[in-house]
Write a protein that holds these residues in place. Structure first.
Motif, PDB file in Angstrom:
ATOM      1  N   LEU A 270       0.817  -1.205   0.000  1.00  0.00           N
ATOM      2  CA  LEU A 270       0.000   0.000   0.000  1.00  0.00           C
ATOM      3  C   LEU A 270       0.855   1.261   0.000  1.00  0.00           C
ATOM      4  O   LEU A 270       1.812   1.370   0.792  1.00  0.00           O
ATOM      5  CB  LEU A 270      -0.848  -0.019   1.277  1.00  0.00           C
ATOM      6  N   LEU A 271       0.529   2.196  -0.869  1.00  0.00           N
ATOM      7  CA  LEU A 271       1.151   3.526  -0.847  1.00  0.00           C
ATOM      8  C   LEU A 271       0.021   4.553  -0.769  1.00  0.00           C
ATOM      9  O   LEU A 271      -0.936   4.487  -1.545  1.00  0.00           O
ATOM     10  CB  LEU A 271       2.015   3.761  -2.080  1.00  0.00           C
ATOM     11  N   ILE A 272       0.131   5.474   0.188  1.00  0.00           N
ATOM     12  CA  ILE A 272      -0.909   6.474   0.417  1.00  0.00           C
ATOM     13  C   ILE A 272      -0.303   7.857   0.270  1.00  0.00           C
ATOM     14  O   ILE A 272       0.729   8.167   0.891  1.00  0.00           O
ATOM     15  CB  ILE A 272      -1.522   6.336   1.828  1.00  0.00           C
ATOM     16  N   THR A 273      -0.934   8.702  -0.533  1.00  0.00           N
ATOM     17  CA  THR A 273      -0.521  10.104  -0.638  1.00  0.00           C
ATOM     18  C   THR A 273      -1.660  10.983  -0.135  1.00  0.00           C
ATOM     19  O   THR A 273      -2.810  10.825  -0.549  1.00  0.00           O
ATOM     20  CB  THR A 273      -0.183  10.499  -2.081  1.00  0.00           C
ATOM     21  N   ILE A 274      -1.332  11.879   0.770  1.00  0.00           N
ATOM     22  CA  ILE A 274      -2.283  12.882   1.269  1.00  0.00           C
ATOM     23  C   ILE A 274      -1.619  14.228   1.002  1.00  0.00           C
ATOM     24  O   ILE A 274      -0.808  14.709   1.795  1.00  0.00           O
ATOM     25  CB  ILE A 274      -2.601  12.677   2.757  1.00  0.00           C
ATOM     26  N   GLU A 275      -1.903  14.787  -0.161  1.00  0.00           N
ATOM     27  CA  GLU A 275      -1.138  15.919  -0.672  1.00  0.00           C
ATOM     28  C   GLU A 275      -2.046  16.975  -1.291  1.00  0.00           C
ATOM     29  O   GLU A 275      -3.149  16.674  -1.771  1.00  0.00           O
ATOM     30  CB  GLU A 275      -0.139  15.438  -1.728  1.00  0.00           C
ATOM     31  N   ASN A 276      -1.551  18.189  -1.313  1.00  0.00           N
ATOM     32  CA  ASN A 276      -2.223  19.297  -1.991  1.00  0.00           C
ATOM     33  C   ASN A 276      -1.870  19.221  -3.478  1.00  0.00           C
ATOM     34  O   ASN A 276      -0.728  19.473  -3.857  1.00  0.00           O
ATOM     35  CB  ASN A 276      -1.765  20.618  -1.381  1.00  0.00           C
ATOM     36  N   GLU A 277      -2.841  18.858  -4.292  1.00  0.00           N
ATOM     37  CA  GLU A 277      -2.583  18.697  -5.728  1.00  0.00           C
ATOM     38  C   GLU A 277      -2.865  19.972  -6.514  1.00  0.00           C
ATOM     39  O   GLU A 277      -2.712  20.000  -7.735  1.00  0.00           O
ATOM     40  CB  GLU A 277      -3.403  17.528  -6.276  1.00  0.00           C
ATOM     41  N   GLY A 278      -3.277  21.036  -5.827  1.00  0.00           N
ATOM     42  CA  GLY A 278      -3.506  22.308  -6.502  1.00  0.00           C
ATOM     43  C   GLY A 278      -4.836  22.358  -7.212  1.00  0.00           C
ATOM     44  O   GLY A 278      -5.630  21.420  -7.172  1.00  0.00           O
ATOM     45  N   GLU A 279      -5.064  23.459  -7.884  1.00  0.00           N
ATOM     46  CA  GLU A 279      -6.307  23.676  -8.607  1.00  0.00           C
ATOM     47  C   GLU A 279      -6.008  23.991 -10.058  1.00  0.00           C
ATOM     48  O   GLU A 279      -4.906  24.390 -10.412  1.00  0.00           O
ATOM     49  CB  GLU A 279      -7.092  24.828  -7.984  1.00  0.00           C
ATOM     50  N   GLY A 280      -7.007  23.795 -10.908  1.00  0.00           N
ATOM     51  CA  GLY A 280      -6.833  24.131 -12.316  1.00  0.00           C
ATOM     52  C   GLY A 280      -6.235  22.994 -13.099  1.00  0.00           C
ATOM     53  O   GLY A 280      -5.791  21.981 -12.567  1.00  0.00           O
ATOM     54  N   GLU A 281      -6.202  23.144 -14.407  1.00  0.00           N
ATOM     55  CA  GLU A 281      -5.734  22.095 -15.305  1.00  0.00           C
ATOM     56  C   GLU A 281      -4.242  22.227 -15.577  1.00  0.00           C
ATOM     57  O   GLU A 281      -3.707  23.309 -15.692  1.00  0.00           O
ATOM     58  CB  GLU A 281      -6.490  22.162 -16.635  1.00  0.00           C
ATOM     59  N   ARG A 282      -3.595  21.072 -15.690  1.00  0.00           N
ATOM     60  CA  ARG A 282      -2.198  21.054 -16.103  1.00  0.00           C
ATOM     61  C   ARG A 282      -2.146  21.077 -17.624  1.00  0.00           C
ATOM     62  O   ARG A 282      -3.164  20.963 -18.292  1.00  0.00           O
ATOM     63  CB  ARG A 282      -1.512  19.819 -15.538  1.00  0.00           C
ATOM     64  N   ASP A 283      -0.979  21.196 -18.179  1.00  0.00           N
ATOM     65  CA  ASP A 283      -0.898  21.364 -19.635  1.00  0.00           C
ATOM     66  C   ASP A 283      -0.998  20.049 -20.396  1.00  0.00           C
ATOM     67  O   ASP A 283      -0.940  20.017 -21.617  1.00  0.00           O
ATOM     68  CB  ASP A 283       0.391  22.099 -20.020  1.00  0.00           C
ATOM     69  N   GLY A 284      -1.143  18.928 -19.645  1.00  0.00           N
ATOM     70  CA  GLY A 284      -1.349  17.633 -20.296  1.00  0.00           C
ATOM     71  C   GLY A 284      -0.073  16.918 -20.679  1.00  0.00           C
ATOM     72  O   GLY A 284      -0.105  15.779 -21.094  1.00  0.00           O
ATOM     73  N   SER A 285       1.060  17.540 -20.530  1.00  0.00           N
ATOM     74  CA  SER A 285       2.329  16.903 -20.884  1.00  0.00           C
ATOM     75  C   SER A 285       2.780  15.988 -19.752  1.00  0.00           C
ATOM     76  O   SER A 285       2.806  16.384 -18.601  1.00  0.00           O
ATOM     77  CB  SER A 285       3.400  17.971 -21.144  1.00  0.00           C
ATOM     78  N   GLU A 286       3.156  14.759 -20.100  1.00  0.00           N
ATOM     79  CA  GLU A 286       3.591  13.831 -19.079  1.00  0.00           C
ATOM     80  C   GLU A 286       4.885  14.269 -18.414  1.00  0.00           C
ATOM     81  O   GLU A 286       5.184  13.880 -17.300  1.00  0.00           O
ATOM     82  CB  GLU A 286       3.766  12.439 -19.693  1.00  0.00           C
TER      83      GLU A 286
END
Length: 209
Positions: A143-159
Motif C-alpha cells: 500500500l502507498l498512500i498520498t495525502i497531498e495538496n494537488e492544486g487547482e486548475g488544469e495542467r498542460d497535459g504533458s507527461e
C-alpha cells in the motif's frame, strides 16, 4: 530555489510547520484517516514507513492503536528530539532515519515496507529530486498512500510537465502534481481517492500485493 535549498529550509525549520508545531497539535483527522485506511487493507503487524514524519504525531496515533512495525524519515534537526519528549514510546519502539528522503530510500530493499505513506510531504519534493518517486514505488510491497495538496486548475497535459508551484507565506514552495498519474505510471494501482478542502487522499496498491 533548487532541491538543496528546499531540503535546507525543512532541516532548519522552526516555528510554524516545525516538529514542535506539529507535536503541539498532536494527532488529528488525517491521523484517523490513515488508521482507517490501514485497518481496511493491512494487519497490525504491517511494516509501515512515513515519509517526512516530523515529530511523529501520525505514527504515534498508529502506535496507540496497536500497529507494531513503524518507521519514519525526517530531515529536520529537531524532529526526533521532540518525538522523544512528546511520544517516548513511539521513539523507543520505532525505527527512524534523520536524513532527506532522497538520501535514504535508495538503500531500502524492494518491497521492504508493506505500507509507505506521505502527508503533505511529497508536495515539497523539488522537481530535481523526482527520481526518488520510482524508489518509493519499488520499496512498497502493498500500500502507498498520498495525502497531498494537488492544486487547482488544469495542467498542460504533458507527461513531462514541470509541476505547478505555489508558495505558503511566500517562502514554502508547494509542487502540485497529479499523484494518480505519477504512481500509476510507475506500476501501482489506484484503489481509492477522496478530495478534501485542501488535500487529496489517494490509496495505491502494488500489483504484487
Amino acid at each position: 530555489m533548487n532541491s538543496t535549498e528546499v531540503r535546507r529550509q525543512w532541516a532548519e525549520r522552526s516555528g510554524e510547520y516545525s516538529p514542535e508545531y506539529y507535536a503541539y497539535y498532536g494527532p488529528d483527522e488525517t491521523s484517523e484517516t490513515i488508521r482507517s485506511i490501514l485497518e481496511r487493507f493491512v494487519g497490525r503487524d504491517a511494516s509501515i514507513l512515513e515519509l517526512g514524519c516530523s515529530s511523529g504525531r501520525h505514527l504515534a496515533h498508529l502506535h496507540d492503536h496497536g500497529f507494531e512495525s513503524l518507521s519514519g524519515i525526517d530531515v529536520n534537526d529537531d524532529a526526533f528530539d521532540v518525538m522523544a519528549e512528546t511520544y517516548p514510546e513511539l521513539a523507543a519502539d520505532g525505527t527512524f532515519y534523520h536524513d532527506s528522503i532522497e538520501a535514504v530510500v535508495g538503500e531500502f530493499d524492494d518491497g521492504q515496507f508493506d505500507v509507505v505513506y506521505s502527508v503533505e510531504t511529497l508536495q515539497h519534493l523539488h522537481p530535481d529530486a523526482e527520481w526518488v518517486l520510482e524508489d518509493l514505488a519499488r520499496i512498497t510491497a502493498d500500500l502507498l498512500i498520498t495525502i497531498e495538496n494537488e492544486g487547482e486548475g488544469e495542467r498542460d497535459g504533458s507527461e513531462s510537465a514541470t509541476p505547478n508551484v505555489s508558495y505558503v507565506n511566500d517562502d514554502v514552495p508547494l509542487y502540485h502534481r497529479d499523484w494518480n498519474r505519477v504512481f500509476t505510471e510507475l506500476g501501482l494501482l489506484e484503489v481509492e481517492a477522496t478530495s478534501g478542502k485542501r488535500d487529496t487522499v489517494r490509496t495505491f496498491r502494488s500489483p504484487q500485493a
